[in-house]
Motif scaffolding. Structure first.
Motif, PDB file in Angstrom:
ATOM      1  N   TRP A   1       5.914 -33.248 -22.185  1.00 42.43           N
ATOM      2  CA  TRP A   1       6.169 -34.593 -22.988  1.00 42.43           C
ATOM      3  C   TRP A   1       6.283 -33.946 -24.576  1.00 42.43           C
ATOM      4  O   TRP A   1       5.252 -33.466 -24.832  1.00 42.43           O
ATOM      5  CB  TRP A   1       5.640 -35.619 -22.593  1.00 42.43           C
TER       6      TRP A   1
ATOM      7  N   TRP B   1       6.439 -45.671 -20.414  1.00 45.30           N
ATOM      8  CA  TRP B   1       6.033 -44.307 -20.193  1.00 45.30           C
ATOM      9  C   TRP B   1       6.420 -43.750 -19.046  1.00 45.30           C
ATOM     10  O   TRP B   1       5.956 -42.764 -18.513  1.00 45.30           O
ATOM     11  CB  TRP B   1       4.680 -44.185 -20.409  1.00 45.30           C
ATOM     12  N   ASN B   2       7.188 -44.310 -17.899  1.00 46.96           N
ATOM     13  CA  ASN B   2       7.824 -43.671 -16.932  1.00 46.96           C
ATOM     14  C   ASN B   2       9.502 -43.475 -17.088  1.00 46.96           C
ATOM     15  O   ASN B   2       9.961 -44.290 -18.044  1.00 46.96           O
ATOM     16  CB  ASN B   2       7.605 -44.768 -15.630  1.00 46.96           C
TER      17      ASN B   2
ATOM     18  N   TYR C   1      -1.489 -46.160 -15.600  1.00 44.50           N
ATOM     19  CA  TYR C   1      -0.217 -45.542 -15.896  1.00 44.50           C
ATOM     20  C   TYR C   1      -0.007 -44.210 -15.381  1.00 44.50           C
ATOM     21  O   TYR C   1       0.225 -43.249 -16.267  1.00 44.50           O
ATOM     22  CB  TYR C   1       0.161 -46.003 -17.474  1.00 44.50           C
TER      23      TYR C   1
ATOM     24  N   SER D   1       2.245 -41.662 -12.978  1.00 45.38           N
ATOM     25  CA  SER D   1       3.585 -41.628 -12.519  1.00 45.38           C
ATOM     26  C   SER D   1       3.553 -40.223 -11.704  1.00 45.38           C
ATOM     27  O   SER D   1       2.768 -39.218 -12.024  1.00 45.38           O
ATOM     28  CB  SER D   1       4.677 -41.786 -13.293  1.00 45.38           C
TER      29      SER D   1
ATOM     30  N   TYR E   1       5.250 -44.790 -10.069  1.00 41.96           N
ATOM     31  CA  TYR E   1       5.028 -45.159 -11.170  1.00 41.96           C
ATOM     32  C   TYR E   1       3.851 -46.343 -11.226  1.00 41.96           C
ATOM     33  O   TYR E   1       3.718 -46.948 -10.089  1.00 41.96           O
ATOM     34  CB  TYR E   1       6.210 -45.963 -11.929  1.00 41.96           C
ATOM     35  N   ASP E   2       3.281 -46.431 -12.462  1.00 37.92           N
ATOM     36  CA  ASP E   2       1.867 -47.540 -12.356  1.00 37.92           C
ATOM     37  C   ASP E   2       1.092 -47.023 -11.170  1.00 37.92           C
ATOM     38  O   ASP E   2       0.711 -48.130 -10.608  1.00 37.92           O
ATOM     39  CB  ASP E   2       2.487 -49.013 -12.454  1.00 37.92           C
TER      40      ASP E   2
ATOM     41  N   TYR F   1      -0.392 -42.122 -18.928  1.00 36.07           N
ATOM     42  CA  TYR F   1      -0.398 -42.517 -20.382  1.00 36.07           C
ATOM     43  C   TYR F   1      -1.842 -42.272 -21.063  1.00 36.07           C
ATOM     44  O   TYR F   1      -2.754 -41.981 -20.111  1.00 36.07           O
ATOM     45  CB  TYR F   1      -0.253 -43.914 -20.419  1.00 36.07           C
TER      46      TYR F   1
ATOM     47  N   THR G   1       0.071 -41.372 -25.981  1.00 34.83           N
ATOM     48  CA  THR G   1       0.849 -40.447 -25.780  1.00 34.83           C
ATOM     49  C   THR G   1       0.898 -40.140 -24.114  1.00 34.83           C
ATOM     50  O   THR G   1       0.264 -40.953 -23.538  1.00 34.83           O
ATOM     51  CB  THR G   1       0.420 -38.864 -26.403  1.00 34.83           C
ATOM     52  N   LEU G   2       1.530 -38.907 -23.630  1.00 33.02           N
ATOM     53  CA  LEU G   2       1.750 -39.055 -22.395  1.00 33.02           C
ATOM     54  C   LEU G   2       1.335 -37.464 -22.198  1.00 33.02           C
ATOM     55  O   LEU G   2       1.574 -36.541 -22.944  1.00 33.02           O
ATOM     56  CB  LEU G   2       3.341 -38.940 -21.829  1.00 33.02           C
TER      57      LEU G   2
END
Lengths: 118, 110
Positions: A47, A103-104, B34, B36, B51-52, B93, B98-99
Motif C-alpha cells: 500500500w 480500506w478495502n 478490518y 481483507s 473484507y472486514d 488497517y 494506514t494499511l
C-alpha cells in the motif's frame, strides 16, 4: 460500469519525478476513498497512499515525504506525484477504489509500470 | 510498519480445504476488524475476496471464508478448484491510520 485506467508510468532516473494518473468512470472519485498500491517485480503488494473522500491523505512509511496523492474532481481523476524516486520505487502502480470502510478495494486499474534506473 | 506474516506457500488437492494464516500485532490485525483478503492471478490485478474479517463481496464464492483470533487472521478455501491457484494477500488497517499488506501466499492446487 466502473473503470480505472492508470497512465504516466515509464522510465525515470533516480532522483527524478513522475506523475501517475488514474482516470475513473462509472463512479465519482471524490465520493470515495481512493488508494494507490504498488507491486515490485516478482514481489508482493504494498500500500502506498490513500485519499479520503473529505480530502485528507495518508502515506506508507516507505514513500512518506516523497509522494503526494491528489485528485481533480472536474476530471474525475486520481494522481500520484512521485519525487526523488529511488530504485526501490520500481513497480507496477495500481489505483484502487475503496469499499465499505474504504480500506478495502473493490475495483482496481490494470496498473502502470514505473522503472527507476539510470 | 512491518508487513503481516503469511506462509510463503500452501498446497492442496482438488476438493480439499486449505487455510492461510496472516499474523500481525495488536496495532493492526488484533486491534481492528478490518482484515481483507485478495486473490491475484499472474499478470492480473488483485481481486477482493474477503473484507472486514468475514464478509464476502457479492459474486465471491462461498467456498472462501475468513476468521480471526487475537492477532492472527485466516482465509479458508474449501472444495479446492484448479482456478483457486493464485497468490493470496491479507491486509489490515492499522492504528496509524494506514494499511499494511501481508507478504503473500502462493496457493498450489495439486
Amino acid at each position: 460500469e466502473v473503470q480505472l485506467v492508470e497512465s504516466g508510468g515509464g522510465l525515470v532516473q533516480p532522483g527524478g519525478s513522475l506523475r501517475l494518473s488514474c482516470a475513473a468512470s462509472g463512479f465519482t472519485v471524490s465520493s470515495n476513498y481512493m488508494s494507490w498500491v504498488r507491486q515490485g517485480p516478482g514481489k508482493g503488494l504494498e500500500w502506498v497512499s490513500l485519499i479520503y473522500s473529505g480530502g485528507d491523505t495518508r502515506y506508507g512509511d516507505s514513500v512518506k515525504g516523497r509522494v503526494t496523492i491528489s485528485r481533480d474532481n472536474s476530471k474525475n481523476t486520481l494522481y500520484l506525484q512521485m519525487n526523488n524516486v529511488r530504485a526501490e520505487d520500481t513497480a507496477v502502480y495500481y489505483c484502487a477504489r475503496g469499499y465499505s470502510s474504504g480500506w478495502n478495494f473493490d475495483y482496481w486499474g490494470q496498473g502502470t509500470l514505473v522503472t527507476v534506473s539510470s | 510498519q512491518s508487513a503481516l506474516t503469511q506462509p510463503a506457500s500452501v498446497s492442496g488437492s482438488p476438493g480439499q480445504s486449505i487455510t492461510i494464516s496472516c499474523t500481525g500485532t495488536s496495532s493492526d490485525v488484533g486491534g481492528f476488524n478490518y482484515v481483507s483478503w485478495y486473490q491475484q492471478h499472474p499478470g492480473k490485478a488483485p481481486k477482493l475476496m474477503i473484507y472486514d474479517v468475514t464478509k464476502r463481496p457479492s459474486g465471491v464464492s462461498n467456498r472462501f471464508s475468513g476468521s480471526k483470533s487475537a492477532n492472527t487472521a485466516s482465509l479458508t478455501v474449501s472444495g479446492l478448484q484448479a482456478e483457486d491457484e493464485a497468490d493470496y494477500y491479507c491486509t489490515s488497517y492499522t492504528s496509524s491510520s494506514t494499511l499494511v499488506f501481508g507478504g503473500g501466499t502462493k496457493l498450489t492446487v495439486l
